[in-house]
Scaffold this motif. Structure first.
Motif, short mmCIF file in Angstrom:
data_model
loop_
_atom_site.label_atom_id
_atom_site.label_comp_id
_atom_site.label_asym_id
_atom_site.label_seq_id
_atom_site.Cartn_x
_atom_site.Cartn_y
_atom_site.Cartn_z
N ASN A 92 0.82 -1.20 0.00
CA ASN A 92 0.00 0.00 0.00
C ASN A 92 0.86 1.25 0.00
OD1 ASN A 92 -2.96 -0.96 0.45
ND2 ASN A 92 -1.75 -2.19 1.88
N PHE A 143 -5.52 1.09 4.96
CA PHE A 143 -5.25 -0.10 4.15
C PHE A 143 -3.87 -0.67 4.49
CE2 PHE A 143 -8.03 1.22 0.24
CZ PHE A 143 -9.11 1.38 1.10
N GLN A 436 -11.23 -1.61 -0.24
CA GLN A 436 -10.33 -2.76 -0.11
C GLN A 436 -11.05 -3.91 0.58
OE1 GLN A 436 -7.09 -3.14 2.97
NE2 GLN A 436 -5.76 -2.93 1.18
N THR A 465 -5.48 -9.46 -0.46
CA THR A 465 -6.34 -8.27 -0.52
C THR A 465 -6.56 -7.85 -1.96
OG1 THR A 465 -4.50 -6.70 -0.36
CG2 THR A 465 -5.51 -7.42 1.71
N SER A 467 -7.71 -4.22 -3.78
CA SER A 467 -8.01 -2.80 -3.63
C SER A 467 -8.52 -2.27 -4.96
CB SER A 467 -6.77 -2.03 -3.18
OG SER A 467 -6.26 -2.54 -1.96
#
Length: 638
Positions: A92, A143, A436, A465, A467
């Motif tokens: 991130n 995030f 996310q 994850t 996003s």
């Protein structure tokens, strides 16, 4: 109204009443609040790291940059010593990592970032790091996790004075003084600091023919500040006040491929907060109000460019926790932030009101299983976020050794920053928020310490994850300006491993710790047309790791640490990259005790092997450098 259930739960929880008050201990943590009860403590959700006191002591004369790089499986993006430094976790960006000081959010409302280089370790007593899922009950948008800096008020400690003086290479000076006064009911602590360096270190310029050795110039910095804390203990709680001030002046060096623009920058931060807490037999209440003022001035004298940005915020936090018997705990919280920004880069003064409401339900199903559910909703820019849930189930087994397996899933959400919406030219008021979704699987194992056996802890985690609608600045069709757009989605997957082994035998103590993260963060379908789909996100190393060893004998101590950062791509098509690098640091010293007073003398050598490396392209970092430190701790008899 989809937000109505959350609000109703929140209001109901805050109207509950509890009695049978109970006294507090002499050391009170104003952020982490433990309810003294027969109920066994619940485990925090998600991934949690706490930096130990030995590591913090080794870095107490510097800023957060070196400490977090040594203690967490994160990637530090740093432009140079004393220059802008930020954290990247699990692929991130810097604006996706939140920085809190005693529960106060310090990220800039303009670009959403925080600068680690302007905050010294000396101004904090405890540092915790949590991932996206674990931060949801108190805030959204993290995030890349949340860094929590906490200070503690200690009662009945008499008079205490501590002084730290460091002298290092490149005319680096670090000075700090702390004075504390307390009795059984009132405590006061004052801390002041100053740090400076010429930063005129040599480096190899690989951008020039024959790789000449040059000297960094126009890179000096000086920062100073103060922290004042007051605490008054009540019968069933207490009130406190904290005041923080930091100021940083720095010259900004040009990249090694360009001429200097004679740039400089000044950053100022002022935080004032008052808080109240109350404890009952099975519940606790915390509330605080904070005023935050920050200012950033930038000058590029060669091209006669001058900019000044002023930011002011009022932040209100409220949290209530209640235990229902021994198996259920509910926490409800709200945070309201009112931001106001004056900037020449905006057409006029801009304001934003952000309100967040959250709750966390923890339930012990039986002796082995614990479930946790978190919900949150945010309001900003005249719209509500979608409901943000987080759920996890934990299996734990306790005998002579402890096993814990946790599986969880979460959703997070982030509104565009004020720069993304209003910066001229290029801001886009029609931007969509970022979203996310993710899941984690965590397995941990530990055994208790004993005189014959060392203490051992190991934790491993796998994560995934996605996003979407991530905001990025891209060239406009004219090519003359850059614009903020919801341009990309990113898939991130990987694993983390951390371990710690420690043992004390007679007058000897040793500890070994290691942390490693593998992170594959790839551009998604939105990049298919630009041949970047499936490529690693820029400035995101696939591998990062830290390892450290501490040995103590009587009053002597020695610590060695190794920091590894893997290859980082600097173009979206992965054609250009910065090579991987290893940094080794070593610390050695001796502690002296005279009655209740202590003196510590230590020596540190950073980048022991004189590695030439860059965190940001064309921004060289220093090679080998040294620092000597003396610490004095004086304590009066009660």
């Amino acid at each position: 109204m989809r937000q109505l259930p959350v609000i109703l739960i929140f209001l109901c929880l805050f109207t509950m009443k509890s009695h049978y008050g109970q006294s507090l201990s002499d050391t009170i943590s104003l952020v982490t609040f433990e309810v003294v009860d027969s109920v066994a403590p619940f485990r925090e959700a998600g991934i949690n790291y706490s930096l130990d006191s030995a590591l913090m002591a080794a870095h107490d004369g510097g800023n957060l940059t070196e400490l977090l790089a040594a203690g967490l499986p994160v990637h530090i993006r740093q432009y140079g010593p004393g220059s802008l430094a930020s954290v990247s976790y699990r692929g991130n960006s810097a604006s996706h990592t939140q920085l809190e000081w005693n529960g106060v959010l310090l990220n800039s409302p303009m670009n959403g970032q925080s600068d680690l280089s302007t905050f010294p370790v000396f101004l904090t007593d405890e540092i915790n790091f949590t991932n996206s899922a674990a931060s949801l009950h108190s805030s959204s948008g993290a995030f890349g996790g949340k860094i929590s800096l906490n200070t503690e008020s200690q009662l009945d400690k008499g008079h205490q004075v501590s002084m730290i003086q460091s002298i290092g290479s490149f005319n680096s000076l670090e000075s700090s003084v702390s004075v504390g006064i307390s009795d059984g009911q009132i405590s006061s602590k004052t801390r002041i600091f100053r740090q400076s360096s010429d930063n005129n270190y040599p480096f190899v310029n690989y951008a020039m023919a024959n790789d000449p050795v040059e000297t960094q110039n126009h890179a000096s910095f000086a920062s100073y500040g103060a922290l004042q804390e007051l605490h008054y203990k009540l019968k069933k709680g207490g009130i406190y006040a904290k005041f923080l001030y930091t100021n940083s002046d720095r010259l900004l060096p040009a990249v090694i491929t360009a001429s200097s623009l004679d740039e400089n920058q000044n950053d100022m931060l002022v935080v004032g907060m008052i808080g109240y807490y109350k404890q009952f037999k099975k519940s606790s209440l915390k509330s605080s109000v904070s005023l935050i003022q920050s200012e950033m001035g930038y000058n590029a004298n060669i091209i006669d460019l001058h900019a000044n940005h002023q930011m002011f915020a009022v932040q209100k936090n409220l949290e209530y926790t209640h235990h229902f018997g021994k198996k259920t705990r509910i926490t409800a919280s709200k945070r309201i932030i009112s931001n106001s920004v004056h900037s020449g880069s905006f057409q006029n003064k801009k304001s934003r009101l952000n309100a967040g409401f959250g709750f966390k339900l923890e339930q012990k199903i039986n002796h082995h299983f614990v479930a946790q559910f978190t919900g949150r909703e945010e309001f900003a820019d005249n719209r509500f976020s979608p409901f943000l849930p987080s759920a996890e189930i934990t299996y734990q087994y306790f005998r002579k050794k402890s096993w814990r397996i946790t599986a969880g899933a979460f959703r997070n959400f982030r509104f565009p920053t004020m720069n993304d919406r209003y910066w001229q030219p290029g801001g886009n008021p029609d931007l969509k928020p970022e979203l996310q979704d993710g899941c984690d699987l965590v397995v941990s194992f530990s055994n208790p310490a004993s005189q014959k056996k060392p203490q051992f802890e190991v934790t491993s985690a796998a994560f995934l994850t996605h996003s979407d609608d991530l905001i990025t600045w891209v060239p406009a069709e004219s090519g003359n300006i850059w614009m903020a757009m919801n341009y990309k989605d990113v898939w991130t997957k990987g694993a983390e491993v951390s371990g710690k082994l420690s043992h004390t035998f007679r007058k000897c103590r040793f500890a070994f710790d290691i942390k490693y993260q593998y992170c594959r963060s790839e551009y998604g379908d939105d990049y298919e047309s630009s041949n970047c789909k499936g490529k690693q996100v820029i400035y995101t190393p696939e591998s990062t790791g830290t390892g450290g060893f501490l040995f103590g004998f009587h009053h002597f101590f020695l610590r060695y640490e190794n920091l590894y950062t893997g290859l980082r791509y600097i173009s979206s098509d992965n054609q250009w990259f910065l090579p991987a690098y290893d940094i080794q640091n070593i610390y050695a010293g001796k502690n002296f005790e005279i009655n209740s007073n202590k003196i510590s003398i230590s020596f540190a050598c950073y980048n022991l092997t004189n590695t030439q490396y860059e965190c940001i392209a064309y921004r060289p970092m220093p090679g080998r450098w040294v620092k000597g430190t003396i610490r004095v701790y004086l304590k009066s008899t009660k």
